[in-house]
Design a protein around this motif. Structure first.
Motif, short mmCIF file in Angstrom:
data_model
loop_
_atom_site.label_atom_id
_atom_site.label_comp_id
_atom_site.label_asym_id
_atom_site.label_seq_id
_atom_site.Cartn_x
_atom_site.Cartn_y
_atom_site.Cartn_z
N LEU A 1 17.58 17.04 21.23
CA LEU A 1 17.67 16.24 20.01
C LEU A 1 19.14 16.02 19.68
CD1 LEU A 1 15.85 15.01 17.71
CD2 LEU A 1 16.23 17.13 16.46
N ALA A 2 19.52 14.78 19.44
CA ALA A 2 20.87 14.44 19.00
C ALA A 2 20.79 13.06 18.35
CB ALA A 2 21.84 14.42 20.18
N GLU A 3 20.70 13.05 17.01
CA GLU A 3 20.46 11.78 16.34
C GLU A 3 20.99 11.78 14.92
OE1 GLU A 3 16.21 11.71 16.79
OE2 GLU A 3 15.88 12.33 14.71
N TRP A 4 21.21 10.58 14.43
CA TRP A 4 21.59 10.34 13.04
C TRP A 4 20.56 9.37 12.47
CZ3 TRP A 4 25.82 6.47 11.23
CH2 TRP A 4 25.94 6.54 9.84
N ARG A 5 19.79 9.83 11.49
CA ARG A 5 18.71 9.03 10.91
C ARG A 5 19.04 8.71 9.45
NH1 ARG A 5 13.42 8.27 12.18
NH2 ARG A 5 13.58 9.86 13.83
N ASN A 6 18.80 7.46 9.08
CA ASN A 6 18.92 7.03 7.70
C ASN A 6 17.64 6.32 7.30
OD1 ASN A 6 22.07 7.31 7.03
ND2 ASN A 6 21.85 6.59 9.14
N GLN A 7 17.07 6.73 6.17
CA GLN A 7 15.84 6.08 5.69
C GLN A 7 16.07 5.52 4.29
OE1 GLN A 7 11.80 7.77 4.14
NE2 GLN A 7 11.65 7.71 6.38
N PHE A 8 15.63 4.28 4.11
CA PHE A 8 15.72 3.60 2.82
C PHE A 8 14.32 3.14 2.43
CE2 PHE A 8 19.62 3.06 5.17
CZ PHE A 8 20.59 3.45 4.26
N SER A 9 13.92 3.44 1.21
CA SER A 9 12.56 3.11 0.78
C SER A 9 12.59 2.43 -0.58
CB SER A 9 11.70 4.38 0.71
OG SER A 9 12.25 5.30 -0.22
N ALA A 10 11.62 1.58 -0.78
CA ALA A 10 11.47 0.89 -2.06
C ALA A 10 10.00 0.53 -2.26
CB ALA A 10 12.34 -0.37 -2.12
N SER A 11 9.55 0.59 -3.49
CA SER A 11 8.16 0.22 -3.79
C SER A 11 8.09 -0.36 -5.19
CB SER A 11 7.23 1.43 -3.67
OG SER A 11 7.59 2.44 -4.61
N ARG A 12 7.07 -1.16 -5.41
CA ARG A 12 6.93 -1.81 -6.72
C ARG A 12 5.50 -2.29 -6.92
NH1 ARG A 12 10.02 -7.18 -9.21
NH2 ARG A 12 8.50 -7.48 -10.87
N TYR A 13 5.05 -2.24 -8.16
CA TYR A 13 3.80 -2.86 -8.57
C TYR A 13 4.07 -4.26 -9.10
CZ TYR A 13 0.71 1.18 -8.17
OH TYR A 13 -0.05 2.21 -7.70
N TRP A 14 3.30 -5.24 -8.63
CA TRP A 14 3.25 -6.57 -9.21
C TRP A 14 1.84 -6.73 -9.77
CZ3 TRP A 14 7.11 -6.61 -5.38
CH2 TRP A 14 8.28 -7.28 -5.75
N GLY A 15 1.67 -6.43 -11.03
CA GLY A 15 0.33 -6.43 -11.59
C GLY A 15 -0.50 -5.34 -10.93
N GLU A 16 -1.59 -5.72 -10.29
CA GLU A 16 -2.45 -4.76 -9.61
C GLU A 16 -2.07 -4.58 -8.14
OE1 GLU A 16 -6.31 -6.48 -10.27
OE2 GLU A 16 -6.65 -5.22 -12.03
N HIS A 17 -1.06 -5.30 -7.68
CA HIS A 17 -0.67 -5.26 -6.28
C HIS A 17 0.51 -4.31 -6.09
CE1 HIS A 17 -3.26 -8.76 -5.93
NE2 HIS A 17 -2.57 -9.34 -6.90
N TYR A 18 0.42 -3.49 -5.04
CA TYR A 18 1.45 -2.49 -4.78
C TYR A 18 2.11 -2.80 -3.43
CZ TYR A 18 3.57 2.10 -3.91
OH TYR A 18 4.44 3.13 -3.64
N LEU A 19 3.43 -2.84 -3.43
CA LEU A 19 4.19 -3.09 -2.21
C LEU A 19 5.05 -1.87 -1.90
CD1 LEU A 19 3.69 -5.99 -3.59
CD2 LEU A 19 5.46 -6.78 -2.03
N SER A 20 5.08 -1.50 -0.62
CA SER A 20 5.86 -0.34 -0.21
C SER A 20 6.60 -0.66 1.09
CB SER A 20 4.96 0.89 0.00
OG SER A 20 5.72 2.01 0.42
N ALA A 21 7.86 -0.24 1.15
CA ALA A 21 8.68 -0.46 2.35
C ALA A 21 9.53 0.77 2.62
CB ALA A 21 9.57 -1.69 2.17
N LYS A 22 9.56 1.20 3.88
CA LYS A 22 10.44 2.28 4.33
C LYS A 22 11.07 1.85 5.64
CE LYS A 22 8.23 6.40 2.35
NZ LYS A 22 7.58 7.72 2.68
N LEU A 23 12.38 1.77 5.62
CA LEU A 23 13.12 1.34 6.81
C LEU A 23 13.89 2.52 7.37
CD1 LEU A 23 14.27 -0.88 8.70
CD2 LEU A 23 16.10 -1.20 7.00
N ASP A 24 13.70 2.80 8.67
CA ASP A 24 14.45 3.83 9.38
C ASP A 24 15.53 3.17 10.23
OD1 ASP A 24 13.06 5.91 8.34
OD2 ASP A 24 12.03 6.51 10.17
#
Length: 445
Positions: free
Chosen positions: A82-105
């Motif tokens: 194992l030899a790695e550098w990992r960065n994760q960015f996440s964001a989520s939001r409700y638009w009314g009854e709809h839920y959006l989720s994103a996670k980028l590695d």
């Protein structure tokens, strides 16, 4: 347990034994969505969501450095597990009854690809269709069943390279581009997951960990060549679950139609591995018992390409049974036990058809697992041990780990993956040269 085991040979492309050293730095400002991976400190991180009335968004980020080294002289020429550098960015939001989720590695892997990689761990929309029907579609991490590191009715993709190299346990589960339809009712709940394009496991294939070929005397790093099913709708994967909770008892029934998620069949014409077709039927129960939680799970794996069990180059049908129990023995000290039994069907026919130069697995195979967890220093220090042991084969896989949360930003994890066995034709013994130690350092923004 999803490792590549065949009644005729043991290639095991999905389990690996190693000792790795990894360092990871992670930083989180706010966690975007519920973490589907096991995290003993998930509720301990500060809830510092950035929101406003016009654009309420939950977001988070971390950066992690990880280094793992082989404990023995491994056949892997790169020298690191194992030899790695990992960065994760996440964001989520409700638009009314709809839920959006994103996670980028964003990952730089210095063991295999030696390049910067961008991948979506999550990118989905979750929406209600009616008061009782919900749909989620997009890139998502899915899991069900009652096992701990043991999967009888869960055919969603796994990343075995992540598990055996010392990455966070969350990364054992790989994402897939799927559509999940859920129905809720007072009588029962139903989930249907359709994955239009086949998503196999990320299995052991030689680039990071050595593996054993049939009748091999030395582990090899030769790249395993496997042919995926053709990309067409009929080669998708369909998984269904019916569940019910009544008086603290959880019941579930499962069905799967698709392929084995590891290439455990061989085309004798070109000696290439491929994914043979599979149906699976199962059930599980979880309930309070003896001051703890008990679970039982059953699965019938029907090998559709070899229903008679007479083809030595394809897996036999199997019955799998799991019993488990977890209990807190003292304050902050938890014990978990599991017993897995796997019965190979049509064994007599398989033995008659088995070539003399290929090993034959036993009719019954048993695996015992033990998990010990202890939290100390106001839950800042987490001691963990997970062990697989096969009483019929005598091979072992040990996963000790200690994690320390210094503050709300910095955490450190030191652990190892240790394999031991009598020979290379065992499930865990074949990975003995790949035992490793790892260190991870994570910084959360």
């Amino acid at each position: 347990m999803t490792v590549l085991r065949n009644i005729r040979w043991r290639h095991v492309s999905g389990a690996c034994l190693g000792v790795s050293l990894s360092i990871s730095i992670a930083s989180t400002h706010t966690l975007a969505s519920p973490n589907e991976g096991p995290d003993p400190w998930a509720d301990s991180w500060p809830d510092s969501n950035w929101t406003d009335s016009a654009n309420p968004i939950e977001w988070g980020a971390y950066s992690e450095l990880a280094l793992g080294v082989f404990r023995r002289a491994s056949p892997n020429p790169d020298g690191n597990s194992l030899a790695e550098w990992r960065n994760q960015f996440s964001a989520s939001r409700y638009w009314g009854e709809h839920y959006l989720s994103a996670k980028l590695d964003i990952l730089y892997d210095d063991v295999d690809d030696h390049s910067l990689q961008f991948s979506w761990r999550e990118l989905y929309i979750d929406s209600p269709l009616t008061d009782s029907i919900n749909v989620r579609f997009g890139q998502q991490v899915l899991t069900w069943g009652t096992g701990d590191f043991v999967f009888l009715n869960d055919f969603f993709p796994k990343n075995w390279q992540a598990m055996f190299s010392g990455r966070d346990d969350e990364y054992l589960k790989a994402p897939s581009a799927s559509i999940k339809l859920s129905y809720y009712n007072t009588a029962f709940n139903a989930d249907i997951v359709w994955t239009p394009q086949f998503h196999p496991d990320i299995y052991i294939s030689g680039e990071r960990f050595a593996y054993a070929q049939p009748n091999s005397r030395e582990p090899t790093n030769q790249r395993l060549l496997a042919d995926n099913p053709e990309d067409r709708i009929s080669n998708g994967q369909l998984a269904m679950r019916l569940s019910k909770q009544h008086n603290s008892v959880e019941y579930a029934a499962y069905f799967y139609n698709g392929f084995y998620t590891q290439p455990n069949s061989i085309n004798p014409e070109n000696n290439r591995y491929y994914f043979s077709t599979l149906n699976a039927y199962g059930a599980s129960i979880r309930l309070p018992a003896a001051g703890g939680i008990a679970n039982a799970e059953f699965a019938y794996w029907q090998s559709r390409d070899d229903t008679a069990g007479t083809d030595p180059f394809r897996p036999n049908s199997q019955i799998k049974m799991l019993l488990g129990f977890e209990r807190e023995l003292a304050s902050e000290f938890t014990l978990g036990l599991q017993w897995l039994s796997e019965l190979t069907l049509d064994y007599t026919a398989a033995r008659s058809a088995q070539p003399e130069n290929l090993p034959l697995n036993a009719r019954w195979h048993h695996t015992i697992s033990l998990r010990l967890n202890y939290l100390s220093m106001q839950q800042k220090l987490h001691w963990s041990l997970f062990t697989f042991y096969s009483p019929d084969e005598g091979d072992v896989y040990l996963k000790p780990k200690v994690s320390y949360r210094h503050n709300d930003h910095w955490s450190f994890t030191l652990g190892m993956n240790e394999f031991s066995g009598r020979n290379l034709q065992q499930q865990w013994g074949q990975f003995e040269p790949s035992s490793n130690v790892y260190l991870r350092v994570r910084f959360r923004f």
